[in-house]
Design a protein around this motif. Structure first.
Motif, PDB file in Angstrom:
ATOM      1  N   GLY A   7     -18.424   8.848  35.227  1.00 31.63           N
ATOM      2  CA  GLY A   7     -19.603  10.021  36.117  1.00 31.63           C
ATOM      3  C   GLY A   7     -19.645  11.211  35.992  1.00 31.63           C
ATOM      4  N   LEU A   8     -20.806  11.487  34.798  1.00 25.42           N
ATOM      5  CA  LEU A   8     -21.786  12.848  34.654  1.00 25.42           C
ATOM      6  C   LEU A   8     -22.604  11.772  34.846  1.00 25.42           C
ATOM      7  N   ILE A   9     -24.165  12.550  35.110  1.00 18.27           N
ATOM      8  CA  ILE A   9     -25.608  12.401  35.632  1.00 18.27           C
ATOM      9  C   ILE A   9     -25.768  12.302  34.112  1.00 18.27           C
ATOM     10  N   SER A  10     -26.522  11.382  33.721  1.00 17.46           N
ATOM     11  CA  SER A  10     -27.452  10.722  32.222  1.00 17.46           C
ATOM     12  C   SER A  10     -28.386  11.685  32.270  1.00 17.46           C
ATOM     13  N   LEU A  11     -28.549  12.833  31.039  1.00 21.25           N
ATOM     14  CA  LEU A  11     -29.705  14.135  30.867  1.00 21.25           C
ATOM     15  C   LEU A  11     -30.237  12.979  29.794  1.00 21.25           C
ATOM     16  N   GLY A  12     -31.710  12.978  29.072  1.00 19.39           N
ATOM     17  CA  GLY A  12     -32.282  12.114  27.834  1.00 19.39           C
ATOM     18  C   GLY A  12     -32.843  11.677  28.546  1.00 19.39           C
ATOM     19  N   ALA A  13     -34.041  11.306  27.502  1.00 21.26           N
ATOM     20  CA  ALA A  13     -35.528  11.110  27.345  1.00 21.26           C
ATOM     21  C   ALA A  13     -34.939   8.895  27.803  1.00 21.26           C
ATOM     22  N   SER A  14     -33.921   9.308  26.693  1.00 19.53           N
ATOM     23  CA  SER A  14     -33.797   6.859  26.403  1.00 19.53           C
ATOM     24  C   SER A  14     -31.845   7.426  26.462  1.00 19.53           C
ATOM     25  N   PRO A  15     -31.009   6.001  27.274  1.00 18.72           N
ATOM     26  CA  PRO A  15     -29.995   6.291  27.246  1.00 18.72           C
ATOM     27  C   PRO A  15     -29.752   6.257  25.223  1.00 18.72           C
ATOM     28  N   ARG A  16     -29.865   6.038  23.928  1.00 18.56           N
ATOM     29  CA  ARG A  16     -29.663   6.445  22.675  1.00 18.56           C
ATOM     30  C   ARG A  16     -29.061   7.560  22.781  1.00 18.56           C
ATOM     31  N   ASN A  17     -29.797   8.522  23.286  1.00 20.37           N
ATOM     32  CA  ASN A  17     -30.399   9.792  23.081  1.00 20.37           C
ATOM     33  C   ASN A  17     -29.950  10.725  24.785  1.00 20.37           C
ATOM     34  N   ALA A  18     -29.498  11.244  25.075  1.00 23.61           N
ATOM     35  CA  ALA A  18     -28.480  11.272  26.367  1.00 23.61           C
ATOM     36  C   ALA A  18     -27.216  12.283  26.201  1.00 23.61           C
ATOM     37  N   TRP A  19     -27.812  13.544  26.867  1.00 20.96           N
ATOM     38  CA  TRP A  19     -26.252  13.824  27.586  1.00 20.96           C
ATOM     39  C   TRP A  19     -25.647  13.442  28.712  1.00 20.96           C
ATOM     40  N   GLY A  20     -24.117  14.127  28.879  1.00 23.53           N
ATOM     41  CA  GLY A  20     -23.812  13.540  30.656  1.00 23.53           C
ATOM     42  C   GLY A  20     -23.622  14.663  30.800  1.00 23.53           C
ATOM     43  N   VAL A  21     -24.083  15.317  32.152  1.00 24.12           N
ATOM     44  CA  VAL A  21     -23.977  16.522  32.566  1.00 24.12           C
ATOM     45  C   VAL A  21     -23.293  16.550  33.678  1.00 24.12           C
ATOM     46  N   SER A  22     -22.154  17.755  35.005  1.00 20.83           N
ATOM     47  CA  SER A  22     -22.238  17.530  36.038  1.00 20.83           C
ATOM     48  C   SER A  22     -22.409  19.213  36.517  1.00 20.83           C
ATOM     49  N   PRO A  23     -22.056  19.463  37.766  1.00 18.99           N
ATOM     50  CA  PRO A  23     -21.738  21.504  37.081  1.00 18.99           C
ATOM     51  C   PRO A  23     -20.631  21.594  37.150  1.00 18.99           C
ATOM     52  N   ASP A  24     -19.878  21.228  36.751  1.00 26.71           N
ATOM     53  CA  ASP A  24     -18.402  21.754  35.978  1.00 26.71           C
ATOM     54  C   ASP A  24     -18.333  21.722  34.747  1.00 26.71           C
ATOM     55  N   ARG A  25     -19.362  20.638  33.626  1.00 27.27           N
ATOM     56  CA  ARG A  25     -19.211  19.483  32.531  1.00 27.27           C
ATOM     57  C   ARG A  25     -20.530  19.398  31.687  1.00 27.27           C
ATOM     58  N   VAL A  26     -20.637  19.159  30.992  1.00 25.85           N
ATOM     59  CA  VAL A  26     -21.489  18.935  29.707  1.00 25.85           C
ATOM     60  C   VAL A  26     -20.657  18.863  28.601  1.00 25.85           C
ATOM     61  N   SER A  27     -21.486  17.084  28.871  1.00 22.55           N
ATOM     62  CA  SER A  27     -20.449  15.640  27.097  1.00 22.55           C
ATOM     63  C   SER A  27     -21.767  15.553  26.011  1.00 22.55           C
ATOM     64  N   VAL A  29     -21.389  13.524  23.284  1.00 23.01           N
ATOM     65  CA  VAL A  29     -21.226  13.083  23.661  1.00 23.01           C
ATOM     66  C   VAL A  29     -21.888  11.045  23.874  1.00 23.01           C
ATOM     67  N   ARG A  30     -22.296  10.654  22.776  1.00 19.94           N
ATOM     68  CA  ARG A  30     -23.409   9.011  23.655  1.00 19.94           C
ATOM     69  C   ARG A  30     -22.544   7.988  23.918  1.00 19.94           C
ATOM     70  N   THR A  31     -22.820   7.722  24.977  1.00 16.73           N
ATOM     71  CA  THR A  31     -22.115   6.299  24.772  1.00 16.73           C
ATOM     72  C   THR A  31     -22.363   5.693  23.915  1.00 16.73           C
TER      73      THR A  31
END
Length: 170
Positions: A7-27, A29-31
């Motif tokens: 449910g987080l938004i993927s933030l990063g240039a590549s799925p290999r190297n992306a964070w998950g973010v939302s207004p109240d959470r940062v992950s 953990v890579r997929t």
């Protein structure tokens, strides 16, 4: 940006190297990626690797090291052995890219002012202060030896480089 399974938004240039973010959470953990084992014959036994956790690193396939008008050829080195990987790389790299294996080019490229090179390294290649050393112009084409963004430090034209490849200058 795209939504991930968590449910987080993927933030990063590549799925290999992306964070998950939302207004109240940062992950951070890579997929996880599913294993993609492949086996191939090697010299003494079969070799198995996981393509999902692999990359190929191509080192110093640059004009100064591999081209007949490059620096090594200029100082009398036979560049034939340095050119030997060109055909095998051109056969292998497209297959690896199709399997989503990153191709990383590691090249030597100095600053024009050589401030990234200590005097002892300059001395190794120009021990008497004369001749063509790091940063000096090649007589054949005027390219500065191993200068970042110059013809001399560029990957040889015979190699197929893709825009998606990763480039690292050392």
């Amino acid at each position: 940006m795209s939504a991930r399974e968590d449910g987080l938004i993927s933030l990063g240039a590549s799925p290999r190297n992306a964070w998950g973010v939302s207004p109240d959470r940062v992950s951070l953990v890579r997929t996880p990626r599913a294993a993609r084992p492949v086996s191939m014959p090697a010299r003494a036994r079969t070799l198995s690797v996981d393509l999902a956790r692999s990359a190929v690193i191509v080192v110093d396939m640059q004009n100064d090291f591999c081209h007949p008008d490059g620096w090594l050829a200029h100082i009398g080195v036979d560049v034939t052995p340095a050119r030997a990987p060109i055909a095998p790389l051109n056969a292998l790299l497209p297959k690896l890219r199709l399997c989503d294996v990153p191709v990383i080019w590691l090249n030597w490229g100095n600053r024009p002012d050589l401030l990234n090179i200590p005097p002892n390294v300059v001395h190794i290649y120009k021990p008497h202060g004369v001749g063509v050393g790091l940063g000096d112009q090649l007589p054949a084409n005027g390219a500065p030896v191993l200068e970042r963004d110059s013809w001399a430090a560029a990957i040889v034209d015979e190699l197929d480089v893709e825009p998606s490849d990763v480039h690292v200058a050392k």
